[in-house]
Design an enzyme around this catalytic site. Sequence first.
Site, PDB file in Angstrom:
ATOM      1  N   HIS A 142       0.825  -1.207   0.000  1.00 41.05           N
ATOM      2  CA  HIS A 142       0.000   0.000   0.000  1.00 41.05           C
ATOM      3  C   HIS A 142       0.864   1.263   0.000  1.00 41.05           C
ATOM      4  O   HIS A 142       1.643   1.473   0.922  1.00 41.05           O
ATOM      5  CB  HIS A 142      -0.906  -0.025   1.240  1.00 41.05           C
ATOM      6  CG  HIS A 142      -1.925   1.061   1.260  1.00 41.05           C
ATOM      7  ND1 HIS A 142      -2.209   1.800   2.384  1.00 41.05           N
ATOM      8  CD2 HIS A 142      -2.739   1.543   0.285  1.00 41.05           C
ATOM      9  CE1 HIS A 142      -3.153   2.681   2.105  1.00 41.05           C
ATOM     10  NE2 HIS A 142      -3.497   2.538   0.844  1.00 41.05           N
ATOM     11  N   ARG A 143       0.711   2.047  -1.040  1.00 42.79           N
ATOM     12  CA  ARG A 143       1.536   3.251  -1.261  1.00 42.79           C
ATOM     13  C   ARG A 143       3.026   2.881  -1.160  1.00 42.79           C
ATOM     14  O   ARG A 143       3.834   3.647  -0.650  1.00 42.79           O
ATOM     15  CB  ARG A 143       1.169   4.371  -0.277  1.00 42.79           C
ATOM     16  CG  ARG A 143      -0.320   4.720  -0.297  1.00 42.79           C
ATOM     17  CD  ARG A 143      -0.708   5.836   0.644  1.00 42.79           C
ATOM     18  NE  ARG A 143      -2.121   5.728   1.018  1.00 42.79           N
ATOM     19  CZ  ARG A 143      -2.732   6.427   1.959  1.00 42.79           C
ATOM     20  NH1 ARG A 143      -2.050   7.348   2.626  1.00 42.79           N
ATOM     21  NH2 ARG A 143      -4.009   6.237   2.234  1.00 42.79           N
ATOM     22  N   GLU A 189       1.110  -0.431  -4.816  1.00 44.43           N
ATOM     23  CA  GLU A 189      -0.062   0.411  -5.076  1.00 44.43           C
ATOM     24  C   GLU A 189       0.338   1.875  -4.974  1.00 44.43           C
ATOM     25  O   GLU A 189       1.190   2.245  -4.149  1.00 44.43           O
ATOM     26  CB  GLU A 189      -1.149   0.092  -4.042  1.00 44.43           C
ATOM     27  CG  GLU A 189      -2.489   0.771  -4.305  1.00 44.43           C
ATOM     28  CD  GLU A 189      -2.761   2.009  -3.481  1.00 44.43           C
ATOM     29  OE1 GLU A 189      -3.855   2.574  -3.639  1.00 44.43           O
ATOM     30  OE2 GLU A 189      -1.892   2.446  -2.683  1.00 44.43           O
ATOM     31  N   ASP A 204      -1.353   6.145  -5.793  1.00 46.71           N
ATOM     32  CA  ASP A 204      -2.508   7.005  -6.063  1.00 46.71           C
ATOM     33  C   ASP A 204      -2.060   8.091  -7.026  1.00 46.71           C
ATOM     34  O   ASP A 204      -0.941   8.595  -6.905  1.00 46.71           O
ATOM     35  CB  ASP A 204      -2.976   7.671  -4.757  1.00 46.71           C
ATOM     36  CG  ASP A 204      -3.115   6.669  -3.628  1.00 46.71           C
ATOM     37  OD1 ASP A 204      -4.142   5.992  -3.561  1.00 46.71           O
ATOM     38  OD2 ASP A 204      -2.159   6.549  -2.824  1.00 46.71           O
ATOM     39  N   HIS A 255      -1.063  10.635  -2.484  1.00 43.96           N
ATOM     40  CA  HIS A 255      -2.388  10.202  -2.041  1.00 43.96           C
ATOM     41  C   HIS A 255      -3.403  11.332  -1.932  1.00 43.96           C
ATOM     42  O   HIS A 255      -4.507  11.257  -2.451  1.00 43.96           O
ATOM     43  CB  HIS A 255      -2.288   9.477  -0.690  1.00 43.96           C
ATOM     44  CG  HIS A 255      -3.629   9.020  -0.197  1.00 43.96           C
ATOM     45  ND1 HIS A 255      -4.440   9.802   0.608  1.00 43.96           N
ATOM     46  CD2 HIS A 255      -4.323   7.890  -0.439  1.00 43.96           C
ATOM     47  CE1 HIS A 255      -5.562   9.147   0.851  1.00 43.96           C
ATOM     48  NE2 HIS A 255      -5.523   7.992   0.228  1.00 43.96           N
ATOM     49  N   GLU A 304      -4.221   3.766  -8.491  1.00 43.53           N
ATOM     50  CA  GLU A 304      -5.539   4.261  -8.083  1.00 43.53           C
ATOM     51  C   GLU A 304      -5.749   5.675  -8.596  1.00 43.53           C
ATOM     52  O   GLU A 304      -5.023   6.597  -8.223  1.00 43.53           O
ATOM     53  CB  GLU A 304      -5.700   4.234  -6.558  1.00 43.53           C
ATOM     54  CG  GLU A 304      -7.102   4.721  -6.202  1.00 43.53           C
ATOM     55  CD  GLU A 304      -7.398   4.853  -4.726  1.00 43.53           C
ATOM     56  OE1 GLU A 304      -6.645   4.318  -3.892  1.00 43.53           O
ATOM     57  OE2 GLU A 304      -8.405   5.522  -4.420  1.00 43.53           O
ATOM     58  N   LYS A 353      -7.464   8.985  -8.359  1.00 49.95           N
ATOM     59  CA  LYS A 353      -8.148   9.725  -7.291  1.00 49.95           C
ATOM     60  C   LYS A 353      -9.054  10.798  -7.900  1.00 49.95           C
ATOM     61  O   LYS A 353      -8.676  11.976  -7.961  1.00 49.95           O
ATOM     62  CB  LYS A 353      -7.111  10.361  -6.357  1.00 49.95           C
ATOM     63  CG  LYS A 353      -6.450   9.385  -5.408  1.00 49.95           C
ATOM     64  CD  LYS A 353      -7.412   8.876  -4.360  1.00 49.95           C
ATOM     65  CE  LYS A 353      -6.721   8.091  -3.262  1.00 49.95           C
ATOM     66  NZ  LYS A 353      -7.658   7.264  -2.490  1.00 49.95           N
ATOM     67  N   ASP A 380      -0.067  -1.803   4.601  1.00 48.91           N
ATOM     68  CA  ASP A 380       1.058  -0.884   4.829  1.00 48.91           C
ATOM     69  C   ASP A 380       2.307  -1.651   5.253  1.00 48.91           C
ATOM     70  O   ASP A 380       3.404  -1.111   5.211  1.00 48.91           O
ATOM     71  CB  ASP A 380       0.726   0.100   5.959  1.00 48.91           C
ATOM     72  CG  ASP A 380      -0.485   0.965   5.678  1.00 48.91           C
ATOM     73  OD1 ASP A 380      -0.978   0.963   4.537  1.00 48.91           O
ATOM     74  OD2 ASP A 380      -0.944   1.640   6.632  1.00 48.91           O
TER      75      ASP A 380
HETATM   76  O1  G3P Z   1      -5.931   0.125  -2.459  1.00 54.08           O
HETATM   77  C1  G3P Z   1      -7.011   0.814  -2.013  1.00 54.08           C
HETATM   78  C2  G3P Z   1      -6.706   1.833  -1.000  1.00 54.08           C
HETATM   79  O2  G3P Z   1      -5.478   2.409  -1.266  1.00 54.08           O
HETATM   80  C3  G3P Z   1      -7.794   2.828  -0.955  1.00 54.08           C
HETATM   81  O3  G3P Z   1      -7.682   3.721   0.073  1.00 54.08           O
HETATM   82  O4  G3P Z   1      -7.306   6.007   0.900  1.00 54.08           O
HETATM   83  O5  G3P Z   1      -5.461   4.385   0.909  1.00 54.08           O
HETATM   84  O6  G3P Z   1      -6.241   5.328  -1.208  1.00 54.08           O
HETATM   85  P1  G3P Z   1      -6.615   4.910   0.149  1.00 54.08           P
HETATM   86 CA    CA Z   2      -4.896   4.139  -2.681  1.00 55.70          CA
END
Ligand code: G3P
Ligand code: CA
Length: 247
Positions: A18-19, A45, A47, A60, A119, A121, A239
Amino acid sequence: MAYALLRQPGAAVGCVGHRGAKGHAPENTLASFNRGYEIGVLAVETDVHLSKDGELIAIHDHTVDRTTNGHGFVKDLTLAELKQLDAGSWFDPQFAGEQVPTLRELLAWAVDRVPVAIEIKNGPIYYPGIAGKVIDLLREFAMLDKAIVISFDHLVLREAKLIEPKLVTGILYVGGLVDPVAAARLAGAASINPHWAYITPALVQEAHAAGIAVSAWNPNDLPTIRMLAHMGVDSIGSDFPDLFAQI
Ligand code: G3P
Ligand code: CA
């Protein structure tokens, strides 16, 4: 390496960093993506937003305030202005000087390393044309089969599929949908990506029976990750990708 959306029988659940590896390094920086890669994630991942001059930026929030030493909306800053910012010190002084990456920079780094979950946004600030720009970059790097595009905005995913039918997409959502398979099909998505709390064994069965993958976001503790893996989800965003070595 192609993106393995569906978990093969007997295979371990895939970890989506995640990120990058947000728990270990400043989110959405090359240091974070690299940490996830070193740990061995299925995909990293990120954003994306658009800068004032139309560059895809891996960040993000809609503003730079939380994750850099700057101030303001991404949409109001040029690439040159964004590149002046320090995106690492807020997390730990050892990351001082980390930059806000462009999606181009991320893909150039990832192309020979690891698939990417991108992702979009969209909302409440909308970026007209963002789907086409993401697709253009994925084509340029020949990464259409090494990426998934995800979004809470299912309309932008539908637009993306119309532009590039080969693109793999996943619908992000929070909550219990009446018909998640139908929601995925309406968007043209190959994956449902619910918040982990709304995943049940019945949902996983239903999705798999329809040939649709299930990717959970974003548990950060071992019991929850184990529970989701046991339910049969295909991949899990976290994370802390290092936790997956323990399951
Ligand atoms: O992978 C989905 C997740 O990243 C969505 O929530 O707020 O972390 O972008 P967020
Ligand atoms: Ca995300």
